[in-house]
Enzyme design. Structure first.
Site, PDB file in Angstrom:
ATOM      1  N   LYS A 183       0.330   2.608   1.619  1.00 40.34           N
ATOM      2  CA  LYS A 183       1.408   2.588   0.725  1.00 40.34           C
ATOM      3  C   LYS A 183       0.889   1.956  -0.424  1.00 40.34           C
ATOM      4  O   LYS A 183       0.637   0.901  -0.734  1.00 40.34           O
ATOM      5  CB  LYS A 183       2.482   1.782   1.086  1.00 40.34           C
ATOM      6  CG  LYS A 183       3.964   1.843   0.326  1.00 40.34           C
ATOM      7  CD  LYS A 183       4.904   0.663   0.268  1.00 40.34           C
ATOM      8  CE  LYS A 183       4.485  -0.318  -0.580  1.00 40.34           C
ATOM      9  NZ  LYS A 183       4.661   0.127  -1.939  1.00 40.34           N
ATOM     10  N   GLY A 235      -1.635  -8.626  -2.281  1.00 43.48           N
ATOM     11  CA  GLY A 235      -0.544  -8.778  -3.386  1.00 43.48           C
ATOM     12  C   GLY A 235      -0.020 -10.344  -3.681  1.00 43.48           C
ATOM     13  O   GLY A 235      -1.000 -11.361  -3.337  1.00 43.48           O
ATOM     14  N   SER A 236       1.162 -10.665  -3.861  1.00 40.67           N
ATOM     15  CA  SER A 236       1.533 -11.925  -4.205  1.00 40.67           C
ATOM     16  C   SER A 236       1.622 -12.794  -2.970  1.00 40.67           C
ATOM     17  O   SER A 236       1.951 -12.193  -1.770  1.00 40.67           O
ATOM     18  CB  SER A 236       3.086 -12.025  -4.989  1.00 40.67           C
ATOM     19  OG  SER A 236       3.850 -11.642  -4.056  1.00 40.67           O
ATOM     20  N   GLU A 257      -4.649 -10.734   1.599  1.00 38.24           N
ATOM     21  CA  GLU A 257      -5.313 -11.306   0.218  1.00 38.24           C
ATOM     22  C   GLU A 257      -4.207 -11.482  -0.817  1.00 38.24           C
ATOM     23  O   GLU A 257      -3.644 -10.425  -1.304  1.00 38.24           O
ATOM     24  CB  GLU A 257      -6.627 -10.285  -0.094  1.00 38.24           C
ATOM     25  CG  GLU A 257      -7.379 -10.857  -0.995  1.00 38.24           C
ATOM     26  CD  GLU A 257      -6.826 -10.812  -2.692  1.00 38.24           C
ATOM     27  OE1 GLU A 257      -6.531 -11.808  -2.945  1.00 38.24           O
ATOM     28  OE2 GLU A 257      -7.052  -9.580  -3.100  1.00 38.24           O
ATOM     29  N   CYS A 291      -6.543 -11.183  -9.069  1.00 40.53           N
ATOM     30  CA  CYS A 291      -6.167 -12.465  -8.197  1.00 40.53           C
ATOM     31  C   CYS A 291      -7.218 -13.283  -8.271  1.00 40.53           C
ATOM     32  O   CYS A 291      -7.018 -14.501  -8.039  1.00 40.53           O
ATOM     33  CB  CYS A 291      -6.381 -11.618  -6.497  1.00 40.53           C
ATOM     34  SG  CYS A 291      -7.510 -10.913  -6.234  1.00 40.53           S
ATOM     35  N   GLU A 392       0.542 -18.687 -10.395  1.00 38.98           N
ATOM     36  CA  GLU A 392      -0.093 -17.575 -10.751  1.00 38.98           C
ATOM     37  C   GLU A 392       0.726 -16.737 -11.876  1.00 38.98           C
ATOM     38  O   GLU A 392       1.731 -16.547 -11.842  1.00 38.98           O
ATOM     39  CB  GLU A 392      -0.468 -16.700  -9.688  1.00 38.98           C
ATOM     40  CG  GLU A 392      -1.484 -15.519 -10.189  1.00 38.98           C
ATOM     41  CD  GLU A 392      -1.776 -14.817  -8.805  1.00 38.98           C
ATOM     42  OE1 GLU A 392      -2.917 -14.334  -8.777  1.00 38.98           O
ATOM     43  OE2 GLU A 392      -0.870 -14.371  -8.070  1.00 38.98           O
TER      44      GLU A 392
END
Length: 500
Positions: A183, A235-236, A257, A291, A392
């Protein structure tokens, strides 16, 4: 799937399941935006649970069928051929990505070319997955292990480096014998279709790699599907926590991650030209949308004023513009939501008492007035508890802070819930390796920054994630171990006595 060249025309994509393009069952679509122009780029299927189920079933069929029947060596050769095909089509793949996420075309093309190294590496590992014979006390019993694939792997990737992160996730999974439902981010979905089509073109069976597009609903359906053995997500932090909770509820494994708030430390014995370039690359490359962005810079007080003058001057000179042009050094941020976040975080930092040295607002680029550009921004006079020092941003925003001694900066660098990466700049080998051991980060760079390799493990400490990608240990995370016992003798055992 769409093969329209990059001419400003609208593109249209359906899902890619079992080697066929298919619209979502609902028929609903969503529109992706070109952040450089602010105009629509293309339409994609908005997939729901039924579409995800269709993709998982196709992946399960391929696992039990043509893919599962191939030898490990044959699988490896197909992965290598896939890598070659991707490299040959790197320009087209990169153009799709740049037009959807606004990152420099040169970077996207470099990533699309270099992913062949991942596929060569893991393709070479495919036939080196081995079990072992266990030496037991009972000489008449043969006990050995088999290493087997987990099953269907759900891979959810972000928009900032879609091809690279997709291959980093899929290469070890496929080398271990699994199949995949991918996805992509709804922001940059197009290149996933390029990868899937190229895989099939070199002989990877239909159903081994399936693509479903959509937003959170699609991801939730994939994470919750009982036929998915493992979720791999980049992602977050917030999304990662939610995914881990959902997957854990049905005892599915995760590799995550997540975010970072990485420290870049410049000691007073650093080579300043080298450090300056590294700090700039760490935060302003890709408009800070990585990231591993070095969003916190700690500079020794002896060189602080000098270094700040240099870095601010260089930041003001960064050329913003169309990311497809070679002269552009920084493109737009990827979405209007990210632009709004940048503005909000800057406003909060100013309210908290930080002082801005440059940037801090939306940038205007001639001819691209609707583009989502944000000025390279540098703060100082920030405090450890400020939001800008702990959350972040994922934008081109740097906080620079002086320090006086090694223990102070070590505490500052480690004073975050994240632990993805860190960098340091020093000519002292003793200090460098001592700090590398004490920094709480999954990757530590010494006199360099923002480097990855297919054979070097990558992942985070603390809230920055679980598990590792890249390197030989990555393939282990897509395998399960079966222990097989066989009595070779003819002795009849007492059925009521357990023999150990």
């Amino acid at each position: 799937m769409s093969t329209t060249a990059s001419t400003g025309q609208r593109h249209s994509y359906g899902n890619y399941i079992d080697g066929k393009e298919t619209a979502s069952q609902s028929g609903e679509v969503f529109v992706s935006i070109n952040p450089t122009t602010g105009r629509p780029w293309g339409t994609f299927s908005q997939s729901g649970a039924t579409d995800v189920d269709h993709a998982v079933n196709a992946a399960q069929a391929a696992l039990k069928g043509p893919w599962g029947r191939l030898s490990p060596s044959a699988k490896g050769r197909l992965l290598i051929a896939w890598g070659e095909a991707i490299a040959e089509n790197a320009q087209a793949i990169a153009m799709h990505e740049t037009e959807q996420n606004g990152k420099l075309l040169t970077e996207m093309q470099a990533q699309a070319k270099i992913v062949k190294d991942w596929l060569f590496y893991f393709g070479g590992l495919a036939d080196k997955v081995e079990g072992r014979v266990i030496p037991l006390e009972r000489a008449s019993v043969l006990n050995y292990t088999l290493r087997e694939p987990l099953g269907v792997i759900g891979v959810i990737v972000p928009w900032n480096s879609p091809t690279l992160i997709s291959i980093m996730s899929m290469a070890p999974a496929l080398a271990a014998g699994n199949t995949v439902v991918l996805k992509p981010s709804e922001i940059t979905s197009a290149s996933a279709f390029d990868l899937a089509a190229l895989a099939e073109s070199v002989g990877i069976p239909a159903g081994v790699i399936n693509v479903v597009t959509g937003a959170r609903e699609t991801g939730d359906a994939l994470v919750s599907h009982p036929g998915v053995a493992k979720i791999v997500f980049t992602g977050s932090e917030q999304a990662g926590r939610s995914i881990a909770a959902k997957a854990g509820g049905r005892l599915a494994a995760c590799t995550l991650e997540l975010g970072g708030k990485s420290a870049n430390i410049v000691f007073d014995d650093a080579r300043l030209d080298q450090a300056e370039a590294g700090v700039l690359a760490g935060i302003f490359a890709a408009a800070g949308q990585t990231c591993i962005a070095g969003s916190r810079a700690y500079v020794h007080r002896k060189i602080y004023d000098q270094f700040v003058d240099r870095i601010v001057r260089r930041a003001k000179q960064i050329k913003l513009g169309d990311p497809r042009l070679p002269a552009t050094q920084m493109g737009p941020v990827a979405t209007r939501a990210q632009l709004d976040k940048d503005l909000t975080m800057v406003a909060q930092a100013l309210e908290d008492g930080a002082q801005i040295l440059c940037g801090g607002k939306r940038a205007e680029v001639a001819g691209l007035e609707d583009g989502l550009f944000f000025e390279p921004t540098i703060f100082h006079e920030t405090k450890p508890g400020d939001r800008i020092m702990n959350e972040e941003v994922f934008g081109p925003v740097l906080c620079i802070t002086p320090f006086d001694d090694d223990e102070e900066v070590l505490a500052l660098a480690n004073g975050t819930r994240f632990g993805l990466a860190a960098g340091m700049w020093t000519c002292s080998l003793q200090r460098a390796h001592s700090f590398a051991k004490r920094l709480e980060a999954g990757t530590v760079w010494i006199n360099m920054y923002r480097a990855l390799a297919f054979n070097s493990p990558f992942g985070g400490y603390k809230a920055s994630g679980l598990g590792r990608v890249n390197g030989a240990e990555a393939i282990e995370q897509y395998l399960q171990t079966k222990s097989v016992w066989c009595e070779l003798g003819s002795e009849v055992q007492d059925p009521f006595v357990l023999r150990l």
